[in-house]
Structures are given as C-alpha cells and as structure tokens.
Design a protein around this motif. Structure first.
Motif, PDB file in Angstrom:
ATOM      1  N   ILE A 271       0.861  -1.183   0.000  1.00  0.00           N
ATOM      2  CA  ILE A 271       0.000   0.000   0.000  1.00  0.00           C
ATOM      3  C   ILE A 271       0.897   1.232   0.000  1.00  0.00           C
ATOM      4  CG2 ILE A 271      -1.805   1.283   1.203  1.00  0.00           C
ATOM      5  CD1 ILE A 271      -2.705  -1.369   2.459  1.00  0.00           C
ATOM      6  N   LYS A 272       0.794   2.007  -1.077  1.00  0.00           N
ATOM      7  CA  LYS A 272       1.576   3.238  -1.204  1.00  0.00           C
ATOM      8  C   LYS A 272       0.714   4.390  -0.698  1.00  0.00           C
ATOM      9  CE  LYS A 272       4.313   5.967  -4.472  1.00  0.00           C
ATOM     10  NZ  LYS A 272       4.827   6.018  -5.860  1.00  0.00           N
ATOM     11  N   VAL A 273       1.261   5.160   0.246  1.00  0.00           N
ATOM     12  CA  VAL A 273       0.522   6.245   0.878  1.00  0.00           C
ATOM     13  C   VAL A 273       1.276   7.553   0.681  1.00  0.00           C
ATOM     14  CG1 VAL A 273      -0.408   7.107   3.066  1.00  0.00           C
ATOM     15  CG2 VAL A 273      -0.330   4.645   2.642  1.00  0.00           C
ATOM     16  N   LEU A 274       0.572   8.566   0.192  1.00  0.00           N
ATOM     17  CA  LEU A 274       1.170   9.886   0.087  1.00  0.00           C
ATOM     18  C   LEU A 274       1.505  10.360   1.491  1.00  0.00           C
ATOM     19  CD1 LEU A 274       1.896  12.314  -1.710  1.00  0.00           C
ATOM     20  CD2 LEU A 274      -0.439  13.133  -1.383  1.00  0.00           C
ATOM     21  N   ASP A 275       2.751  10.716   1.716  1.00  0.00           N
ATOM     22  CA  ASP A 275       3.196  11.126   3.045  1.00  0.00           C
ATOM     23  C   ASP A 275       2.506  12.435   3.435  1.00  0.00           C
ATOM     24  OD1 ASP A 275       4.561  11.867   5.361  1.00  0.00           O
ATOM     25  OD2 ASP A 275       6.508  11.235   4.573  1.00  0.00           O
TER      26      ASP A 275
ATOM     27  N   ALA B  88      -6.570  -1.155  -6.059  1.00  0.00           N
ATOM     28  CA  ALA B  88      -7.560  -0.250  -5.481  1.00  0.00           C
ATOM     29  C   ALA B  88      -6.870   1.056  -5.121  1.00  0.00           C
ATOM     30  CB  ALA B  88      -8.178  -0.873  -4.228  1.00  0.00           C
ATOM     31  N   ALA B  89      -7.654   2.104  -4.946  1.00  0.00           N
ATOM     32  CA  ALA B  89      -7.105   3.398  -4.554  1.00  0.00           C
ATOM     33  C   ALA B  89      -8.184   4.170  -3.818  1.00  0.00           C
ATOM     34  CB  ALA B  89      -6.632   4.175  -5.778  1.00  0.00           C
ATOM     35  N   GLY B  90      -7.754   5.143  -3.015  1.00  0.00           N
ATOM     36  CA  GLY B  90      -8.736   5.952  -2.319  1.00  0.00           C
ATOM     37  C   GLY B  90      -8.098   6.956  -1.391  1.00  0.00           C
ATOM     38  N   GLU B  91      -8.959   7.550  -0.603  1.00  0.00           N
ATOM     39  CA  GLU B  91      -8.549   8.513   0.417  1.00  0.00           C
ATOM     40  C   GLU B  91      -9.333   8.159   1.669  1.00  0.00           C
ATOM     41  OE1 GLU B  91      -9.045  11.843   3.022  1.00  0.00           O
ATOM     42  OE2 GLU B  91     -10.641  11.373   1.594  1.00  0.00           O
TER      43      GLU B  91
ATOM     44  N   PHE C 290      -4.080   9.639   1.245  1.00  0.00           N
ATOM     45  CA  PHE C 290      -4.287   9.197  -0.127  1.00  0.00           C
ATOM     46  C   PHE C 290      -3.417   7.959  -0.332  1.00  0.00           C
ATOM     47  CE2 PHE C 290      -5.586  13.529  -0.122  1.00  0.00           C
ATOM     48  CZ  PHE C 290      -6.550  13.648  -1.110  1.00  0.00           C
ATOM     49  N   TYR C 291      -4.001   6.895  -0.910  1.00  0.00           N
ATOM     50  CA  TYR C 291      -3.277   5.634  -1.018  1.00  0.00           C
ATOM     51  C   TYR C 291      -3.691   4.878  -2.272  1.00  0.00           C
ATOM     52  CZ  TYR C 291      -7.555   3.219   0.258  1.00  0.00           C
ATOM     53  OH  TYR C 291      -8.827   2.741   0.247  1.00  0.00           O
ATOM     54  N   TYR C 292      -2.837   3.911  -2.655  1.00  0.00           N
ATOM     55  CA  TYR C 292      -3.267   2.897  -3.607  1.00  0.00           C
ATOM     56  C   TYR C 292      -2.643   1.566  -3.228  1.00  0.00           C
ATOM     57  CZ  TYR C 292       0.943   3.964  -6.528  1.00  0.00           C
ATOM     58  OH  TYR C 292       2.199   4.191  -7.018  1.00  0.00           O
ATOM     59  N   VAL C 293      -3.309   0.498  -3.680  1.00  0.00           N
ATOM     60  CA  VAL C 293      -2.936  -0.869  -3.332  1.00  0.00           C
ATOM     61  C   VAL C 293      -2.469  -1.575  -4.595  1.00  0.00           C
ATOM     62  CG1 VAL C 293      -3.762  -3.045  -2.334  1.00  0.00           C
ATOM     63  CG2 VAL C 293      -4.705  -0.855  -1.525  1.00  0.00           C
TER      64      VAL C 293
END
Length: 167
Positions: free
Chosen positions: A44-48, A80-83, A88-91
């Motif tokens: 899971i990538k998350v905008l810092d 998947a992606a979302g907030e 803000f993240y994507y999988v």
C-alpha cells in the motif's frame, strides 16, 4: 503529527491488515499488508501527509489514474485506490525479491547481459505511458526488480497539455 501506520491500520481494517513499513521515497511511504479477500499480500503506497500539498495530491491522483489504465507485464497493476482519514493511497501486488537498488548496492556492477535485460524491460515499461499521452514517466532502482523479468511499480506521470486523452 499523524501516525500514518496506526491511521492506516484503523482506516483500512478489516479489509487490509497492515503489517509494517517497507519503503519510503520523496513523496510517499509503502506498507506491507494482507488483503483479507481475496487473501493475498499487497503493498500500500501512501502519500506522506508530512509533505502533502495540493500539488502533490494532484500528482498522486494522476499517478493512480494513469497507472490504473496500464496493462503491461513489466508494470505492477493497481488493485484499489482511495482517500481515508486524510491519507491518499493505492494498493498494488507485493512483489517479493530484491530491488534493483539493493542489488546494485550489493554487487556494485551488474553483468552486461543482466544490465541490458533490465534496461530493455524498464524501457519497454516506460514506453507504454509515453504512448498513452504522459509527458513524464519515471522509474528508479528502488521501484524496479532485479530479477530476470523486471517489474516496476506504477509509473509517475502527468498528461501533456496538448496530448489527447488516453484510449
């Protein structure tokens, strides 16, 4: 200061069990998690949030939009992606193995055949978003695999103002 991993765990439960942080870059952090259904390991990538600005959030969303429309054997897809709770993240799939960056640190110099194979795979992957109207595309040793068949994480990019929409 927001505790990203605790917020992520609380926000994404029960769908994802976030285990630990596995990487960080200039604008995002990556966490290893287990998706409950279907049961699989994911990244899971998350905008810092500490560096998040309106401009970076827009860039992150463009990355998701561009990457989710790409289908290529050398680009990791977005599931998947979302907030959620301001994150803000994507999988994406968790790709096991050594990153190209770690291999380069360990070996210092790659055999020519390996270097050429990796360069061809990365160039092939970078060509796809460019053909789809992206004005920039990036990849780095941190996000590329050093295995025989290279897979890069989704490509960062933004559409050129004069480019037609992606098909």
């Amino acid at each position: 200061m927001l505790d990203v991993i605790d917020t992520l765990r609380a926000s994404l439960a029960p769908r994802y069990d976030v285990e630990r942080e596995i990487g960080a870059g200039g604008m995002a952090r990556v966490f290893l998690a287990v998706e409950q259904h279907p049961h699989r390991r994911v990244a899971i990538k998350v905008l810092d949030p500490e560096v998040s600005t309106r401009l970076l959030r827009e860039r992150f969303i463009r990355e998701v939009d561009l990457s989710s429309n790409l289908s290529h054997p050398h680009i990791v897809p977005i599931f998947a992606a979302g907030e959620t709770d301001g994150l803000f993240y994507y999988v994406m799939p968790y790709v096991e193995g050594e990153s190209l960056r770690h291999r380069l640190l360990r070996e210092r110099k790659l055999p020519l055949d390996d270097a050429l194979h990796i360069a061809r795979d990365v160039a092939d992957a970078l060509a796809l978003p460019m053909h789809r109207g992206s004005s920039t595309a990036t990849s780095s040793p941190r996000t590329s695999s050093s295995r025989a068949t290279t897979r890069s994480s989704p490509i960062s990019g933004s559409r050129a103002p004069s480019a037609p929409p992606a098909a």
